[in-house]
Design a protein around this motif. Structure first.
Motif, mmCIF file in Angstrom:
data_model
loop_
_atom_site.group_PDB
_atom_site.id
_atom_site.type_symbol
_atom_site.label_atom_id
_atom_site.label_comp_id
_atom_site.label_asym_id
_atom_site.label_seq_id
_atom_site.Cartn_x
_atom_site.Cartn_y
_atom_site.Cartn_z
ATOM 1 N N ARG B 82 0.785 -1.399 0.213
ATOM 2 C CA ARG B 82 0.285 0.260 0.230
ATOM 3 C C ARG B 82 0.628 1.196 0.224
ATOM 4 O O ARG B 82 0.562 2.346 -0.545
ATOM 5 N N ARG B 83 2.157 1.010 0.453
ATOM 6 C CA ARG B 83 2.858 2.887 0.234
ATOM 7 C C ARG B 83 3.304 2.763 -0.821
ATOM 8 O O ARG B 83 3.680 3.763 -1.092
ATOM 9 N N LEU B 84 3.595 1.588 -1.556
ATOM 10 C CA LEU B 84 4.253 1.632 -2.562
ATOM 11 C C LEU B 84 3.458 2.234 -3.682
ATOM 12 O O LEU B 84 3.275 3.142 -4.205
ATOM 13 N N ALA B 85 2.310 1.690 -2.928
ATOM 14 C CA ALA B 85 0.814 2.585 -4.603
ATOM 15 C C ALA B 85 0.757 3.285 -4.123
ATOM 16 O O ALA B 85 0.667 4.865 -5.115
ATOM 17 N N ARG B 86 1.067 4.310 -2.754
ATOM 18 C CA ARG B 86 1.081 5.822 -1.952
ATOM 19 C C ARG B 86 1.961 6.182 -3.163
ATOM 20 O O ARG B 86 1.726 7.191 -3.802
ATOM 21 N N CYS B 87 3.253 5.715 -3.202
ATOM 22 C CA CYS B 87 4.868 6.563 -3.786
ATOM 23 C C CYS B 87 3.997 7.051 -4.950
ATOM 24 O O CYS B 87 4.716 8.058 -5.849
ATOM 25 N N LEU B 88 3.478 5.648 -5.944
ATOM 26 C CA LEU B 88 2.981 5.737 -6.859
ATOM 27 C C LEU B 88 2.295 6.976 -7.674
ATOM 28 O O LEU B 88 1.869 8.221 -7.782
ATOM 29 N N GLN B 89 0.827 7.317 -6.705
ATOM 30 C CA GLN B 89 0.273 7.534 -6.624
ATOM 31 C C GLN B 89 0.943 9.374 -6.032
ATOM 32 O O GLN B 89 0.349 10.095 -6.854
ATOM 33 N N LYS B 90 1.496 9.171 -5.316
ATOM 34 C CA LYS B 90 2.072 10.671 -4.740
ATOM 35 C C LYS B 90 3.120 11.047 -6.579
ATOM 36 O O LYS B 90 2.904 12.462 -6.960
ATOM 37 N N ILE B 91 3.355 9.862 -7.380
ATOM 38 C CA ILE B 91 4.285 10.354 -8.497
ATOM 39 C C ILE B 91 3.484 11.206 -9.451
ATOM 40 O O ILE B 91 3.345 12.050 -10.546
ATOM 41 N N GLY B 92 2.223 11.011 -9.896
ATOM 42 C CA GLY B 92 1.353 11.605 -10.354
ATOM 43 C C GLY B 92 0.301 10.046 -11.377
ATOM 44 O O GLY B 92 -0.935 10.361 -12.236
ATOM 45 N N PHE B 93 0.528 9.328 -10.449
ATOM 46 C CA PHE B 93 -0.269 7.985 -11.437
ATOM 47 C C PHE B 93 -1.277 7.571 -10.840
ATOM 48 O O PHE B 93 -1.701 8.198 -9.652
ATOM 49 N N LYS B 94 -2.967 8.055 -11.248
ATOM 50 C CA LYS B 94 -4.342 7.059 -11.399
ATOM 51 C C LYS B 94 -3.524 5.683 -10.491
ATOM 52 O O LYS B 94 -4.974 4.814 -11.090
ATOM 53 N N VAL B 95 -3.932 5.667 -9.067
ATOM 54 C CA VAL B 95 -3.447 4.244 -8.855
ATOM 55 C C VAL B 95 -4.493 3.958 -8.219
ATOM 56 O O VAL B 95 -5.003 4.406 -7.100
ATOM 57 N N ARG B 96 -4.880 2.349 -8.415
ATOM 58 C CA ARG B 96 -5.830 1.778 -7.489
ATOM 59 C C ARG B 96 -5.118 0.528 -7.043
ATOM 60 O O ARG B 96 -4.398 -0.090 -7.255
ATOM 61 N N PHE B 97 -4.910 0.045 -5.602
ATOM 62 C CA PHE B 97 -4.828 -0.663 -5.720
ATOM 63 C C PHE B 97 -5.610 -2.143 -5.707
ATOM 64 O O PHE B 97 -6.673 -2.052 -4.460
ATOM 65 N N SER B 98 -5.758 -2.283 -6.284
ATOM 66 C CA SER B 98 -6.378 -4.011 -5.941
ATOM 67 C C SER B 98 -5.637 -5.024 -6.534
ATOM 68 O O SER B 98 -4.816 -5.152 -6.532
ATOM 69 N N ASP B 99 -5.803 -6.387 -6.324
ATOM 70 C CA ASP B 99 -5.660 -7.483 -6.737
ATOM 71 C C ASP B 99 -4.996 -7.483 -5.835
ATOM 72 O O ASP B 99 -3.629 -8.844 -5.866
ATOM 73 N N PHE B 100 -4.596 -7.371 -4.291
ATOM 74 C CA PHE B 100 -3.596 -7.712 -3.878
ATOM 75 C C PHE B 100 -3.500 -9.089 -3.267
ATOM 76 O O PHE B 100 -4.065 -9.570 -3.107
ATOM 77 N N LYS B 101 -2.546 -9.968 -3.437
ATOM 78 C CA LYS B 101 -2.475 -11.396 -3.442
ATOM 79 C C LYS B 101 -0.709 -11.420 -2.715
ATOM 80 O O LYS B 101 0.638 -11.645 -2.833
ATOM 81 N N VAL B 102 -0.920 -12.834 -1.481
ATOM 82 C CA VAL B 102 0.476 -13.254 -1.286
ATOM 83 C C VAL B 102 0.719 -14.884 -2.001
ATOM 84 O O VAL B 102 -0.221 -15.244 -2.276
ATOM 85 N N VAL B 103 1.944 -14.227 -2.652
ATOM 86 C CA VAL B 103 2.154 -15.315 -3.680
ATOM 87 C C VAL B 103 2.703 -15.990 -3.102
ATOM 88 O O VAL B 103 3.048 -17.698 -3.894
ATOM 89 N N ASN B 104 4.070 -16.325 -2.325
ATOM 90 C CA ASN B 104 4.805 -16.698 -2.119
ATOM 91 C C ASN B 104 5.690 -16.437 -0.114
ATOM 92 O O ASN B 104 5.026 -15.186 -0.119
ATOM 93 N N VAL B 105 5.672 -17.284 0.633
ATOM 94 C CA VAL B 105 6.029 -17.200 2.117
ATOM 95 C C VAL B 105 7.252 -18.267 1.511
ATOM 96 O O VAL B 105 6.941 -19.882 1.808
ATOM 97 N N LEU B 106 7.856 -17.842 2.215
ATOM 98 C CA LEU B 106 9.364 -18.308 3.229
ATOM 99 C C LEU B 106 9.684 -18.892 4.189
ATOM 100 O O LEU B 106 9.877 -17.794 4.714
ATOM 101 N N ALA B 107 9.957 -20.144 4.297
ATOM 102 C CA ALA B 107 10.135 -20.123 6.162
ATOM 103 C C ALA B 107 11.466 -20.857 6.548
ATOM 104 O O ALA B 107 11.805 -21.922 4.802
ATOM 105 N N VAL B 108 12.579 -20.454 7.175
ATOM 106 C CA VAL B 108 13.161 -21.713 7.626
ATOM 107 C C VAL B 108 13.413 -22.106 8.708
ATOM 108 O O VAL B 108 12.596 -20.893 9.514
ATOM 109 N N CYS B 109 13.933 -23.158 8.504
ATOM 110 C CA CYS B 109 13.626 -23.997 10.008
ATOM 111 C C CYS B 109 15.876 -24.431 10.496
ATOM 112 O O CYS B 109 16.061 -25.265 9.156
#
Lengths: 376, 202
Positions: B82-109
């Motif tokens: 969201r912060r990123l989208a905000r940055c882009l919005q401040k640059i001037g693009f008409k950004v809509r934050f949509s389809d957020f999805k976590v695609v991968n999680v890496l864990a180590v043990c």
């Protein structure tokens, strides 16, 4: 950093020089007065001094400016140019030359040569503005702003040279010593450079007879042999007819030798060093150390712009998307340069830069290579 | 089983990869010139933007698709996106934050014991595969969870996959652990552990 201080003023001055000289013609074509050009130059230099970006930025003092005065005949196609030699005159180290008439002035162009100077034939000289002049005849170079030492320029040679001088800048010689060659010695010595190259003894009497033709070296360079032959003939003509001029020659001779030093600062003694170049192109340096941070101000502007409502459950964007205030580098330190290589590993950056100017802490530093490391 | 000391094992989530879309075309050159902390890669057609606060790196394409990597939790990933989208919005693009999805999680043990991979693989023949010439770890794929476990002979294991939620991730890793524990215990364990250690997920 400190070593920069000595060469930087010269460098900047030579840059100013070059620019002014190259636009002089343009200005005159456009019908803009010389005054404007001079004004521009004054403004520029004063601004540089004001900014204190450069230490020891000494303006040229008058003695450095000397005018090439050619005989009246020359003025047909020539306007009187002004040669401005960059500042930082070094005290000439050759003390023997100016005083002794009989000394042979050696032609070497370190920074501290004094005039009168002999320039052997076949040398290519370069003025501060970059014009090249090939000296086909041995030349004696003096600084004589007030002297027009060529009572005997052959009209023929003059005409030819003037016809050929589209070269607006004078030869490096401040004023050409066109003392009438001692015709007595001049008889045999014609324009074959090799003859006169060797000796230029000023026993008060002997001058290289080709001096009068010194003003034509450019011409000769351009016209190859054609003009040369012509001047040769003209020489011959004149040589027979000038016995009474010998006394004149003597007198001018003495005057000549009393002239003081002119430091020649072009050619070998060119003030702009090879390793320093200013490059104002900032085409490639977007990620200069300060460049990145210049725009933080933009992000930090506390305007509360909202993200548009989404069909997905998206908040108005105020809370979630607001940036933390990153540290603002409110600095004027800039580097303008080209890059060889910019490398990044995780958050470690390495910069290999070249040919640039850095303004740091208000001071200017010029470099040909710079290496930097940073952590983001 | 002999009782043994409790061992706390840390399962650490080291990377969360997510994607979202801005639903608008993005001019990469503009972002490269005006954005802060950006790296423009024209040869690859993307811009990398790095954020400090949630330490994330985002790859931004001109189509408006953005991949966000480096977060250490799902919440953080979303916040960073969201912060990123905000940055882009401040640059001037008409950004809509949509389809957020976590695609991968890496864990180590890091298991406290070493594992004999060859035997391990033999015992788990269809599920585990081990090619020492290709990769030093045995790969253990769990189909129903759509996850991959890489087991190293040193005892380190990494788990990558698409979890449904963070909680699922937790369960998922514990399941793995149990699984391994059993198999390891029966065949290959150097220092046997009897009780299931406490698993902490960071």
């Amino acid at each position: 950093m400190l070593s920069n201080a000595k060469t930087l003023p010269k460098l900047y001055l030579s840059v100013i020089e070059d620019v002014i000289e190259s636009i002089r013609e343009l200005f005159s074509d456009e019908g803009v007065e010389e005054r404007v050009l001079d004004n521009l130059r004054q403004l520029w230099e004063s601004k540089v001094i004001q900014s204190k970006a450069v230490e020891g930025f000494m303006k040229d003092s008058n003695p450095s400016n000397f005018v090439l005065q050619l005989p009246a005949n020359y003025s047909q196609s020539l306007h009187k140019p002004t040669v401005v030699i960059p500042a930082a005159q070094n005290v000439p180290s050759f003390s023997s030359k100016p005083s002794s008439c009989g000394s042979v002035a050696t032609f070497s162009l370190p920074a501290g040569i004094t005039y009168p100077v002999q320039i052997p034939a076949g040398v290519t000289l370069q003025t501060a503005s970059g014009h090249f002049y090939k000296v086909n005849v041995p030349v004696m170079v003096t600084r004589g702003a007030q002297h027009v030492l060529n009572p005997l320029s052959h009209p023929a040679a003059v005409a030819r040279s003037s016809a050929l001088t589209h070269l607006s800048d004078p030869a490096p010689a401040a004023s050409v010593c066109e003392t009438p060659p001692n015709r007595q010695s001049a008889d045999g010595a014609l324009l074959s450079a090799s003859d006169t190259q060797s000796e230029f003894t000023l026993d008060g009497i002997e001058f290289s007879p080709q001096l009068a033709d010194m003003s034509t070296p450019p011409a000769q360079a351009l016209c190859s042999d054609h003009s040369r032959q012509q001047t040769e003939t003209s020489f011959r003509e004149q040589s027979t007819a000038l016995p009474d001029l010998q006394t004149e020659a003597l007198q001018t001779d003495l005057k000549l030798n009393q002239l003081l030093d002119i430091t020649q600062l072009d050619g070998v003694a060119d003030s702009s060093s090879d390793t320093e170049e200013e490059d104002e192109d900032d085409d490639d340096d977007d990620l200069g150390l300060v460049g990145e941070n210049e725009f933080l101000g933009m992000i930090n502007a506390n305007e509360e712009e909202e993200l548009e409502e989404e069909e997905d459950p998206l908040n108005s964007g105020d809370d979630v998307s607001e940036q933390d205030i990153p540290e603002i580098f409110d600095t004027e330190n800039v580097i303008v340069c080209q890059y060889d290589k910019i490398h990044r590993s995780k958050n470690r950056w390495k910069f290999y830069l070249k040919d640039g100017v850095m303004c740091y802490g208000g001071k200017d530093y010029v470099f040909s290579k710079a290496v930097g490391e940073a952590e983001w | 089983m002999e009782p043994s000391n409790d061992v706390a094992l840390d399962i650490i989530i080291t990377n969360v990869v997510s994607v979202f879309r801005t639903r608008c075309h993005l001019n990469l050159r503009t972002i490269g010139l005006e954005g802060s902390n950006v790296i423009y890669k024209p040869e690859m057609g993307k811009v990398l933007m790095k954020l400090r606060k949630p330490r994330i790196t985002a790859s931004i394409w001109s189509s408006g698709k953005i991949i966000c990597t480096g977060a250490t939790s799902e919440e953080e990933a979303k916040l960073g996106a969201r912060r990123l989208a905000r940055c882009l919005q401040k640059i001037g693009f008409k950004v809509r934050f949509s389809d957020f999805k976590v695609v991968n999680v890496l864990a180590v043990c890091s298991l406290p014991f070493q594992i004999r991979l060859i035997e391990f693989t033999k015992n788990n023949r269809p599920i585990a595969s081990y090619e020492p010439e290709l990769h030093p770890a045995a790969t253990y794929r769990i189909k129903n969870l759509r996850s991959t476990v890489q087991v190293f002979s040193t005892g380190n294991i990494t788990v990558t996959g698409k979890p449904l939620t963070a909680f699922a991730q937790y369960h998922f890793t514990t399941v793995i652990w149990v699984y391994l524990e059993c198999t390891a215990n029966t065949m290959t364990v150097e220092e046997p552990l009897d009780t299931m250690p406490v698993c902490n997920i960071y």
